[in-house]
Design a protein around this motif. Structure first.
Motif, PDB file in Angstrom:
ATOM      1  N   ALA A 131       1.084   3.434   2.194  1.00  0.00           N
ATOM      2  CA  ALA A 131       1.673   3.607   3.518  1.00  0.00           C
ATOM      3  C   ALA A 131       2.874   2.691   3.700  1.00  0.00           C
ATOM      4  O   ALA A 131       3.947   3.133   4.115  1.00  0.00           O
ATOM      5  CB  ALA A 131       0.626   3.329   4.585  1.00  0.00           C
TER       6      ALA A 131
ATOM      7  N   SER B 162      -7.064   9.839  -2.353  1.00  0.00           N
ATOM      8  CA  SER B 162      -6.440   9.146  -1.231  1.00  0.00           C
ATOM      9  C   SER B 162      -7.442   8.903  -0.111  1.00  0.00           C
ATOM     10  O   SER B 162      -7.269   8.000   0.698  1.00  0.00           O
ATOM     11  CB  SER B 162      -5.236   9.916  -0.711  1.00  0.00           C
ATOM     12  OG  SER B 162      -5.673  11.133  -0.146  1.00  0.00           O
ATOM     13  N   THR B 163      -8.498   9.716  -0.058  1.00  0.00           N
ATOM     14  CA  THR B 163      -9.535   9.448   0.925  1.00  0.00           C
ATOM     15  C   THR B 163     -10.317   8.213   0.529  1.00  0.00           C
ATOM     16  O   THR B 163     -10.643   7.359   1.357  1.00  0.00           O
ATOM     17  CB  THR B 163     -10.508  10.642   1.037  1.00  0.00           C
ATOM     18  OG1 THR B 163      -9.751  11.821   1.035  1.00  0.00           O
ATOM     19  CG2 THR B 163     -11.343  10.551   2.299  1.00  0.00           C
TER      20      THR B 163
ATOM     21  N   ASN C 274      -9.334   5.756  -1.581  1.00  0.00           N
ATOM     22  CA  ASN C 274      -8.531   4.545  -1.598  1.00  0.00           C
ATOM     23  C   ASN C 274      -7.118   4.860  -1.134  1.00  0.00           C
ATOM     24  O   ASN C 274      -6.207   5.011  -1.933  1.00  0.00           O
ATOM     25  CB  ASN C 274      -8.525   3.953  -3.009  1.00  0.00           C
ATOM     26  CG  ASN C 274      -7.860   2.594  -3.042  1.00  0.00           C
ATOM     27  OD1 ASN C 274      -7.311   2.141  -2.033  1.00  0.00           O
ATOM     28  ND2 ASN C 274      -7.900   1.943  -4.191  1.00  0.00           N
ATOM     29  N   PRO C 275      -6.939   4.949   0.177  1.00  0.00           N
ATOM     30  CA  PRO C 275      -5.632   5.379   0.694  1.00  0.00           C
ATOM     31  C   PRO C 275      -4.509   4.397   0.384  1.00  0.00           C
ATOM     32  O   PRO C 275      -3.344   4.772   0.403  1.00  0.00           O
ATOM     33  CB  PRO C 275      -5.870   5.492   2.208  1.00  0.00           C
ATOM     34  CG  PRO C 275      -7.162   4.843   2.480  1.00  0.00           C
ATOM     35  CD  PRO C 275      -7.920   4.680   1.221  1.00  0.00           C
ATOM     36  N   SER C 276      -4.842   3.152   0.068  1.00  0.00           N
ATOM     37  CA  SER C 276      -3.749   2.215  -0.172  1.00  0.00           C
ATOM     38  C   SER C 276      -3.207   2.345  -1.592  1.00  0.00           C
ATOM     39  O   SER C 276      -2.091   1.955  -1.882  1.00  0.00           O
ATOM     40  CB  SER C 276      -4.230   0.782   0.076  1.00  0.00           C
ATOM     41  OG  SER C 276      -5.252   0.466  -0.848  1.00  0.00           O
TER      42      SER C 276
ATOM     43  N   GLY D  78      -6.346  14.573  -2.668  1.00  0.00           N
ATOM     44  CA  GLY D  78      -7.060  14.396  -1.415  1.00  0.00           C
ATOM     45  C   GLY D  78      -8.249  13.470  -1.581  1.00  0.00           C
ATOM     46  O   GLY D  78      -8.457  12.529  -0.805  1.00  0.00           O
TER      47      GLY D  78
ATOM     48  N   GLY E 134      -1.309  10.841  -0.737  1.00  0.00           N
ATOM     49  CA  GLY E 134      -2.046  11.985  -0.231  1.00  0.00           C
ATOM     50  C   GLY E 134      -1.645  13.286  -0.882  1.00  0.00           C
ATOM     51  O   GLY E 134      -0.667  13.360  -1.622  1.00  0.00           O
TER      52      GLY E 134
ATOM     53  N   THR F 146       0.861  -1.177   0.000  1.00  0.00           N
ATOM     54  CA  THR F 146       0.000   0.000   0.000  1.00  0.00           C
ATOM     55  C   THR F 146       0.898   1.228   0.000  1.00  0.00           C
ATOM     56  O   THR F 146       2.117   1.123   0.156  1.00  0.00           O
ATOM     57  CB  THR F 146      -0.879   0.040   1.253  1.00  0.00           C
ATOM     58  OG1 THR F 146      -0.030   0.159   2.391  1.00  0.00           O
ATOM     59  CG2 THR F 146      -1.755  -1.196   1.360  1.00  0.00           C
TER      60      THR F 146
END
Ligand code: SF4
Ligand code: SF4
Ligand code: SF4
Ligand code: SF4
Lengths: 573, 185, 344
Positions: C189, C246-247, C249-251, C243, C255, C187
């Motif tokens: 992150a 990424s909100t 589908n943050p993976s 924004g 961002g 992801t």
């Protein structure tokens, strides 16, 4: 009071202090006055005087040519020396018809009479102002009487008096307001009455506190509840009529529309003063206040008789030795004059002496980098670089689509352009080309019409001629038949006198020789008619041989020319 | 299959009829192309193009029978406009038809005029007034400067006077682009 | 003798360009601080090439050298090329890119003020298509000394150790991680967490370079060299898109701050989309143009084959400029509606 804002504009150095230090001086009447007949927008007035005539101060010497024009007056008493072409205060350096007056020094006025506009109709008052030569003194010289109709509903919301005077260096309105506020307000009262204005706003840039004070005092002294003097923010071109209207009322008057249709009308303070003088004092417009500034030792305002030479006026302010040009108007919109030897006219609000130091020549022109500075500065919200592009490429139609004619030539765009492009020069060029094209087009249309009309007429005439000829031939035929009948009777009487004629006229025919053909008779008749019509011109008798020879030569040439000009037509008449 | 063909054929017939009717009903009078070309020509009516007037030349151009560079009064600009309109290649004014000259007006020397009326007949736009054996004069605003009246005058009293610039006809010049320093000798 | 106006503001193309160069200095300073002086070497190389090319072409075109060579526009192009290229790229790459920018993208289209495409971006796009291998030579976070950098640039360094010295940009790193074989488990992150190149918001060091460009750019706005429209529309659009994505589908999507401070977004916002010659000029047009660049940039960054899509985005929007300008003509004083239509 709520003020509005216009977009764009610039704030150059104002340089106004120098010429406001001393009061308005009266420029002495010169010996010779050169008074151009054409001093306003519209038709050129007809001269009413000729060389040798004596004229009085204020006497009308040029009559308005129709309503879209304004009269011209003698600025002092004296004799007309000539009505001739003289160089004009115009960037072209071309000449126009002027009345040249030699002053007699007596400065003798015509009988002056105030004009009671309240007891006259509006039309009569307008005619009076036209004949008094009152035009807009802000520089545009638009005949004032043409701006005096209230518009819709016979009344006006707001009358705006323009005392903004936003151009650098110019202070003639400032000084006029300081010194003659009461007279201006009296003129404003007349305007207000004639236009049935609901309220009057006098707009003055806030860098002229003394003028604001003087005008406010005059309004209060007159007890005018419906008038207000408003200080507007100082930013060039706040004094442009459209910009001032916008700042004071929020109304935007589009290009080409009458502002009265939007409930506003705008006059310059100088014009209001001239109206007061014309109506209340019976004095036509023969002088104006002129600022002399720039590269001079003693900048100052003068009250100048129209027709005074600019050189004489300039000398009073002592131009500095490095003066290299003379500008009529301000540094933003003024025009360079080709010569000092031109008269002060109604449009002359300022004479600016220039030098290399004061107005340095622009750095070399660079290509436009489309930085948009010009668009930010443009008070008409145009895209000057687009206009520049189209004008430069001579794509005039496009330039017009991008509203070239909304450009007020204020010069803000050239002022800010980092590429030093003389943008306004391109607009002036494009505008005059478009005007010339339009008048050429009109002339061509007229010529086409004339040509087609002529063709029609020729066709009709040819038809008529053919009809006439046919009728005549028919008549001739009838006559010939009669003649023939008579002739055959005669032949039977065995008198062959006519026979040789007939013979020579006809081919050696198989038909009886004595019988003339109808054709021959027709020809004979026609010849007879032609002989009868041939008139000897009276001036061709008793001629010397030389003259006769000349005439013969001319006749020969004529015949030749006719043959060339109308190869397919018989010589006519 | 047959039905489809029939429908198509019927459609074609109907459409054809409509189009034909429209062509008759909404026929444009005159030839718009000729008009458009004529609008560009200067209407001097001088005949230097080899036609008896601007309109005939326009008609010839519309038919493709004449070149676009035959009108001297129209000059270079005129040729460019014609090239634009007709989608033809620009070419310089043909020398055999004449040269572009500044506009001039005919002026009759009224002292010498013998009133022969020849110039009246020659003038294509009726710009000359006068009666037989009377002095003649040119109405300046109507004169196109075609010069047709000049050769016909038996006493050579017509002069072509170039139109002088005055304050109202004066034009602002094209700004000089001073990027390149002028080389002086 | 000239006509009115006789007064002029003291402004010139030269002063405009000089101030643009000045505004680039904070970003350059940060660059040198974090990644060493190689960038300065590249700027010097690009500048000399640009001036030489400019002089040559001006001479060939018969234009006065003194005026045009000193206008500073070639230098701005050169600096932008140097700043958008990897500082460890071989010397000839930058030289070639600058030559292309000046000779082809600028002068073949008519020179100053005439080029429809942003010259620096034309050069960048061509180089990344032609020499992708050299366009990834970004310096690592542990600053290598200038001598080594110098050797790399001039090809004197042993090639085998090169990979150890260079490093992918944050954008690149993310892309590689997300597109790697075990992409299903990676992801955003996790990819960023294990990367030494990642700093506070975006790439370590990169975020400070971006901040430097932001400072310089704001100064340009204050100096009225550029208007707020272009940078604001660009940054706002990029921020919103990133924004939003990424909100949702943050993976999969990085961002907004990562987008703004990673890669060349700040440089683009204040120095590249603001190139007046090739950008839209009307107020609305500027908003549309910059928003369009931001949209395309985000799309290319998120889905495309290249790590940073700014160059392609700018070029694509350059094509649309005439149309945008035509459609967004501002309302003229006194007129009712917008547009360039004839009025009666
Ligand atoms: S200010 Fe000058 S350089 Fe800038 S866009 Fe306007 S014309 Fe072009
Ligand atoms: S001169 Fe015309 S285009 Fe230039 S700023 Fe003034 S109104 Fe706008
Ligand atoms: S040459 Fe003369 S007649 Fe022929 S088109 Fe031109 S102006 Fe008309
Ligand atoms: S007056 Fe002479 S030159 Fe003028 S239009 Fe008539 S014929 Fe032509």
């Amino acid at each position: 009071m709520q003020l509005f804002d216009f977009n764009g504009g610039v704030t150059p150095d104002y340089h106004k202090e120098a010429s406001t230090q001393s009061p308005i001086a009266v420029s002495p009447a010169p010996t010779f006055l050169v008074i151009p007949l054409h001093q306003s927008i519209g038709g050129t007035p007809r001269p009413l005087v000729s060389a040798g005539d004596r004229v009085l101060k204020g006497q009308r010497i040029g009559a308005a040519d129709g309503d879209m024009s304004s009269a011209i007056h003698a600025s002092t008493s004296g004799h007309v020396v000539a009505v001739e072409m003289r160089r004009m205060p115009h960037p072209s350096g071309l000449s126009a018809l002027c009345v040249v007056i030699k002053a007699d020094g007596r400065d003798e006025w015509i009988a002056r009479q105030s004009f009671d506009y309240r007891s006259h109709t509006a039309a009569e008052t307008r005619d009076y102002l036209r004949d008094a030569g009152v035009v807009g003194l802000g520089g545009a010289v638009f005949p004032t009487h043409l701006k005096m109709s209230p518009g819709k509903g016979d009344k006006l919301d707001t009358l705006i008096i323009n005392g903004a005077e936003c151009e650098p260096f110019i202070t003639c309105d400032d000084l006029l307001m300081r010194e003659r506020a009461e007279a201006i307000i009296q003129g404003v009262v007349i305007l207000r009455d004639l236009l049935a204005a609901g309220r009057v706003l006098v707009g003055i840039e806030d860098n002229k506190p003394q003028a604001v004070a003087a005008m406010t005092a005059a309004v209060q002294a007159g007890g005018h509840q419906d008038m207000a003097v408003v200080a507007v923010p100082t930013r060039y071109p706040a004094g442009g009529a459209k910009q001032l209207i916008r700042v004071l009322t929020g109304i935007e008057v589009p290009h080409g529309k009458r502002s009265t249709d939007y409930g506003v009308q705008c006059f310059n303070v100088g014009t209001a003063h001239a109206i007061h003088e014309a109506i209340n004092l019976g004095q036509p417009l023969i002088s104006r206040i002129v600022t002399v500034a720039g590269n001079v030792a003693a900048p100052r305002n003068y009250e100048v008789l129209l027709g005074t030479s600019m050189e004489a006026l300039l000398t009073q302010s002592q131009p500095l030795p490095d003066t290299d040009r003379l500008i009529m108007g301000g540094p933003m919109m003024g025009v360079s004059l080709p010569s000092k030897d031109v008269p002060v006219v109604k449009a002359t609000n300022c004479i600016l002496a220039g030098s290399k130091k004061l107005f340095p020549p622009p750095p070399p022109e660079m290509p436009c980098i489309r930085c948009g500075e010009c668009a930010t500065a443009c008070p008409a919200d145009l895209q000057p670089f687009e206009l520049y592009w189209f004008s430069r490429a001579k794509i005039f139609g496009k330039a017009q689509e991008y509203h070239l004619f909304d450009c007020i030539e204020c010069g803000c765009c050239s002022y800010v352009c980092p590429s030093h492009i003389p943008l306004v020069d391109y607009y002036r060029f494009a505008k005059s080309e478009i005007w010339a094209n339009e008048s050429e087009k009109a002339a061509a249309d007229q010529a086409r019409e004339q040509y087609e009309f002529r063709q029609l007429r020729e066709a009709r005439e040819a038809q008529e001629k053919a009809a006439r000829l046919a009728a005549r031939t028919a008549a001739g035929r009838a006559a010939a038949t009669n003649a023939l009948a008579v002739a055959s009777d005669a032949t039977s009487d065995a008198t062959p006198a006519a026979a040789p004629v007939a013979k020579s006229a006809t081919t050696p025919a198989t038909e009886p020789a004595q019988t003339p053909s109808p054709q021959a008779a027709l020809i004979a008749a026609a010849l007879e008619r032609a002989r009868a019509q041939q008139v000897q011109p009276a001036n061709t008798t008793n001629l010397t041989p030389e003259q006769q020879a000349e005439i013969a030569a001319i006749e020969a040439r004529r015949a030749q020319i006719r043959a060339q000009a109308h190869p397919h037509l018989p010589p006519d008449d | 299959m047959l039905a489809a063909l029939l429908v198509m054929a019927l459609g074609a017939v109907v459409l054809g009829a409509v189009l034909g009717f429209a062509a008759v009903k909404f026929r444009v009078e005159g030839d718009p192309l000729t008009e458009k070309i004529d609008a560009i020509l200067p209407q001097t009516q001088c005949g230097q193009c080899g036609f008896p007037g601007c309109k005939p030349y326009a008609a010839a151009m519309a038919k493709g029978e004449a070149d676009i560079n035959q009108c001297p009064p129209g000059g270079d600009e005129g040729i460019r406009k014609l090239a634009d309109l007709l989608g033809r290649e620009y070419k310089p004014l043909s020398a055999e038809h004449g040269v572009e000259k500044p506009k001039a007006l005919a002026v009759i020397d009224e002292q010498r005029c013998i009133g022969c009326t020849l110039c009246i007949q020659a003038c294509p736009v009726d710009a000359i007034v006068g009666a037989a054996k009377q002095m003649h004069t040119v109405i300046a605003v109507q004169c196109t400067g075609c010069e047709l009246c000049v050769p016909v005058c038996p006493v050579d009293c017509i002069d072509m006077v170039p139109v002088a610039e005055n304050i109202t006809t004066w034009k602002w010049k094209y700004p000089v682009v001073a990027i390149k320093p002028v080389t002086t000798h | 003798m000239n006509n009115s106006p006789y007064l002029r503001q003291a402004a010139s193309v030269q002063s405009v360009m000089l101030r643009v160069l000045l505004a680039l200095l904070p970003g350059i300073a940060a660059y040198v601080w974090f990644f060493g002086a190689a960038i300065v070497l590249q700027i010097v190389l690009a500048s000399l090439t640009a001036l030489a090319a400019e002089a040559l072409v001006l001479h060939l075109r018969g234009k006065p050298l003194a005026i045009f060579l000193t206008d500073g526009s070639a230098l701005v192009t050169a600096w932008l090329i140097a700043l958008s290229f990897p500082p460890l790229a071989p010397w000839w790459l930058v030289v070639l890119a600058t030559l292309i920018a000046i000779i082809v993208a600028k002068h073949l289209y008519g020179g100053l003020g005439q080029n429809p495409f942003n010259p620096a971006m034309v050069a960048f796009a061509l180089m990344i298509v032609a020499y992708p291998q050299f366009m990834s030579r970004w310096p690592g976070t542990d600053a290598i000394d200038f001598a080594t950098q110098w050797q790399i640039i001039f090809g004197l360094h042993a090639n085998q150790t090169l990979d150890a010295l260079t490093m992918a940009t944050p954008l690149d790193a993310l892309r590689t991680a997300l597109h790697s074989t075990n992409a299903t488990t990676v992801t955003v992150a996790s990819a960023l967490a294990h990367n030494p190149a990642i700093g506070l918001m975006a790439g370590r060091g990169w975020e400070w370079v971006a901040a430097g460009h932001l400072v310089g750019g704001l100064w340009l706005v204050q100096q009225r060299i550029i208007t707020w429209h272009l940078p604001t529309a660009f940054l706002a659009t990029l921020f919103l898109l990133a924004g939003l994505a990424s909100t949702i589908n943050p993976s999969e999507f990085a961002g907004p701050l990562f987008h703004l401070f990673g890669g060349g977004a700040m440089l683009a916002a204040f120095f590249i989309v603001t190139d007046p010659v090739s950008a839209a000029t009307t107020p609305y047009g500027k908003l549309i143009f910059a928003a369009g660049v931001a949209l395309l940039t985000w799309i290319i960054r998120s889905f495309g084959a290249y790590p940073d899509g700014i160059a392609f985005a700018v070029l694509l929007m350059n094509i649309a400029v005439p149309l945008i300008d035509m459609a967004t003509q501002p309302r003229v004083f006194g007129h009712k509606k917008n547009g360039s239509n004839h009025h009666g």
